[in-house]
Every structure is written in structure tokens, then in C-alpha cells.
Design an enzyme around this catalytic site. Structure first.
Site, PDB file in Angstrom:
ATOM      1  N   LYS A 117      68.824 -85.041  -7.761  1.00 31.81           N
ATOM      2  CA  LYS A 117      69.117 -84.259  -6.543  1.00 31.81           C
ATOM      3  C   LYS A 117      70.564 -83.779  -6.630  1.00 31.81           C
ATOM      4  CE  LYS A 117      69.608 -86.217  -2.267  1.00 31.81           C
ATOM      5  NZ  LYS A 117      71.019 -85.907  -1.972  1.00 31.81           N
ATOM      6  N   GLU A 119      73.598 -81.457  -4.450  1.00 28.01           N
ATOM      7  CA  GLU A 119      73.985 -80.882  -3.160  1.00 28.01           C
ATOM      8  C   GLU A 119      74.485 -79.457  -3.333  1.00 28.01           C
ATOM      9  OE1 GLU A 119      76.871 -83.240  -1.079  1.00 28.01           O
ATOM     10  OE2 GLU A 119      75.625 -85.048  -1.139  1.00 28.01           O
ATOM     11  N   GLU A 186      69.671 -81.800   5.703  1.00 30.78           N
ATOM     12  CA  GLU A 186      70.322 -82.902   6.427  1.00 30.78           C
ATOM     13  C   GLU A 186      71.066 -82.386   7.657  1.00 30.78           C
ATOM     14  OE1 GLU A 186      72.584 -85.658   4.027  1.00 30.78           O
ATOM     15  OE2 GLU A 186      73.396 -86.664   5.801  1.00 30.78           O
TER      16      GLU A 186
HETATM   17  O1  KIV Z   1      72.704 -90.215  -0.605  1.00 30.59           O
HETATM   18  C1  KIV Z   1      71.740 -90.232   0.171  1.00 30.59           C
HETATM   19  O2  KIV Z   1      71.258 -91.282   0.629  1.00 30.59           O
HETATM   20  C2  KIV Z   1      71.181 -88.946   0.570  1.00 30.59           C
HETATM   21  C3  KIV Z   1      70.213 -88.949   1.706  1.00 30.59           C
HETATM   22  C4  KIV Z   1      70.940 -89.140   2.972  1.00 30.59           C
HETATM   23  C5  KIV Z   1      69.377 -87.732   1.715  1.00 30.59           C
HETATM   24  O3  KIV Z   1      71.515 -87.946   0.030  1.00 30.59           O
END
Ligand code: KIV
Length: 278
Positions: A117, A119, A186
Site C-alpha cells: 500500500k 499513500e 481515510e
Molecule cells: O497504517 C495503517 O494502519 C493504515 C490504516 C489506518 C489504513 O494505513
């Protein structure tokens, strides 16, 4: 041991959206927690860089290193048999250059993650596209992006701005075109999240973005009452394991001090703790 359950895989996300099936995701940071959440049927375990706050005691996610992420991804992937394991790419592991991002994402995949993931919107499109091109599935993350906490002036999404909602939709569509398989939204206003969800063919996973998303994610330490800091207003606590642990540790200490452990049969009585909220 029971037969291996059918693994959740990246293409299942899009199929779940098409079938109108909600996707359930929680964060996990170690093998034991991963095993329990897997047993509960959670679809995806995110090894979030939130581990900087809930595991390492930092104030933000910024100090989390790739080394720390690799360590926790290895642990979680050992505990998960069914759930898709997704690894957050920590601050500075994907922003410097596309080549560095590919190398670092590859290391997270080697550590056991099935996807990463990252950002951000426009500035990371080239990176997202390249990762997908080399076979690394990517989940996007828009709205409140905690790695930009200083630029945002706190853990918040730019409030009320219509341009922010428009930008959010444009970024989400650009990420979909770049090949990401899902997008976390988010702390996004409910209406904006609903609009993005309607426009995309890939699923949106909300956290503080209302019920209109295709799935939901929460930080497991908030869900189980294990994080002593203030929980975000949108989180729901389903158990207070923190209170249960303090009580168990107190009773253990009492038994040791009063000679009931080891050896004795009787334990100090449990106190009525850990009542579950809804
Ligand atoms: O780091 C994390 O836990 C996240 C979630 C809040 C989506 O990115």
C-alpha cells in the site's frame, strides 16, 4: 490441523465489489494476532505503518523504517493462512525514485506480503504504475495520508473544501488507471467517499469514510482496546482486552507475591473487567 482455507487473492477484491460483498480488513503486526484474525475470517490483514504508533510508541508513522516493516510482515505472513497480507510502504521507501520503490516493494513481497500500500495521489502515479507493471499489486491510500501529517497540519483531511472532494475523485480515478487494485479512503466525508466508490470499478476501503465504501479497515489495537492513546472518533471498540490484560497481570503478581504461583491451585479471583461495547 484443519485443511488450508481458500486464500483471499488480489482479484477477489474486484469480484467482491462486483457482487456487492463488503471487504473486511484489519491491521495486524505479529503472527499470533494474524492467526486469530485469520480464524475470525477477516479478508485482508494490513501490516500498517501505524505500527510506529501502536507497537513502537512513536507519535507519528514517520519514523517507521523498511527494516521494521519487513520484520512485522514476516511475522504476519507466518500467521495468516487465508487472509490477503498487504504491507504498507513506509515513509521514504517509495518517494525518492521509482527504482527504489520497486526494490523496496519487492523486499516486502519477498517477506511474505501479497501486495503493498502506498499513500498519495498524483505524485505517486508513475511509481504505482511501474510496481503493477512488474507484478506487484498496489493498494492506494487517499484522504488523510498520515505520512503527510506535517503538511496537513495534523491528522486531518482538508475540511469542507469542494475542491478537495473533486481532487479526491480525480486522484482515485488516476490510481485506478495506473492499475491499483483497491483504494483506502481515510477520514473522507461520507458523500465524497460514496461518489468515489460509485465511479470506480475497483473497491474502496474506508476508514472514517462512512458506510458507502466497498469495505472497511480499522486499526486492530483500537478495535480491541489495546492502544492507550485516544482512539479516532470513527473507531469502534469491540472488546477491552487492555483492561483484561491489566487485571490478569495484577492477579498474577498477587499470586506470585502471596505464594500461590507456582504450585498453588487457587488463583486470585478475576475482577469483572473487559465488558464488550456493541
Ligand atoms: O497504517 C495503517 O494502519 C493504515 C490504516 C489506518 C489504513 O494505513
Amino acid at each position: 490441523m484443519s485443511p488450508s482455507p481458500k486464500r483471499v487473492r488480489v482479484p477477489d477484491f474486484k469480484q467482491k465489489k462486483a457482487r456487492g460483498e463488503k471487504i473486511v480488513m484489519l491491521t495486524a503486526y505479529d503472527a499470533s494476532m494474524a492467526r486469530l484474525l485469520d480464524q475470525a475470517g477477516i479478508d485482508a490483514l494490513l501490516v500498517g505503518d501505524s505500527l510506529g504508533m501502536v507497537i513502537l510508541g512513536c507519535e507519528t508513522t514517520l519514523p517507521v523504517t523498511l527494516g521494521a516493516m519487513l520484520h512485522h510482515v514476516r511475522a504476519v505472513s507466518r500467521g495468516a493462512r487465508r487472509a490477503l497480507v498487504i504491507a504498507d510502504m513506509p515513509f521514504l521507501s517509495f518517494q525518492v525514485s521509482v527504482a527504489e520503490a520497486v526494490r523496496n516493494a519487492g523486499r516486502l513481497i519477498q517477506a511474505g506480503a501479497a501486495a503493498v500500500k502506498i499513500e498519495g495521489g498524483k505524485p505517486i502515479l508513475e511509481t504505482a504504475a511501474r510496481l503493477v507493471e512488474v507484478g506487484i499489486p498496489v493498494m492506494g491510500h487517499l484522504g488523510l495520508v498520515p505520512q503527510s501529517v506535517h503538511q496537513l497540519g495534523g491528522f486531518r483531511f482538508p475540511a469542507g473544501a469542494a475542491e478537495a472532494a473533486e481532487q479526491l475523485l480525480a486522484d482515485a480515478q488516476a490510481l485506478e488507471r495506473a492499475g491499483v487494485f483497491a483504494v483506502v479512503l481515510e477520514s473522507v466525508p461520507e458523500e465524497a467517499a460514496r461518489a468515489v466508490t460509485a465511479e470506480l470499478s475497483i473497491p474502496t476501503i474506508g476508514i472514517g469514510a462512512g458506510p458507502g465504501c466497498d469495505g472497511q479497515v480499522l486499526v486492530s489495537y483500537d478495535v480491541f482496546g489495546l492502544y492507550p492513546g485516544p482512539a479516532p472518533p470513527f473507531a469502534r471498540q469491540y472488546a477491552n482486552l487492555g483492561e483484561l490484560m491489566v487485571d490478569a497481570a495484577r492477579r498474577y503478581a498477587q499470586d506470585v507475591r502471596e505464594g500461590r504461583f507456582p504450585g498453588g491451585q487457587k488463583q486470585a479471583a478475576p475482577s469483572p473487567a473487559g465488558s464488550a461495547q456493541p
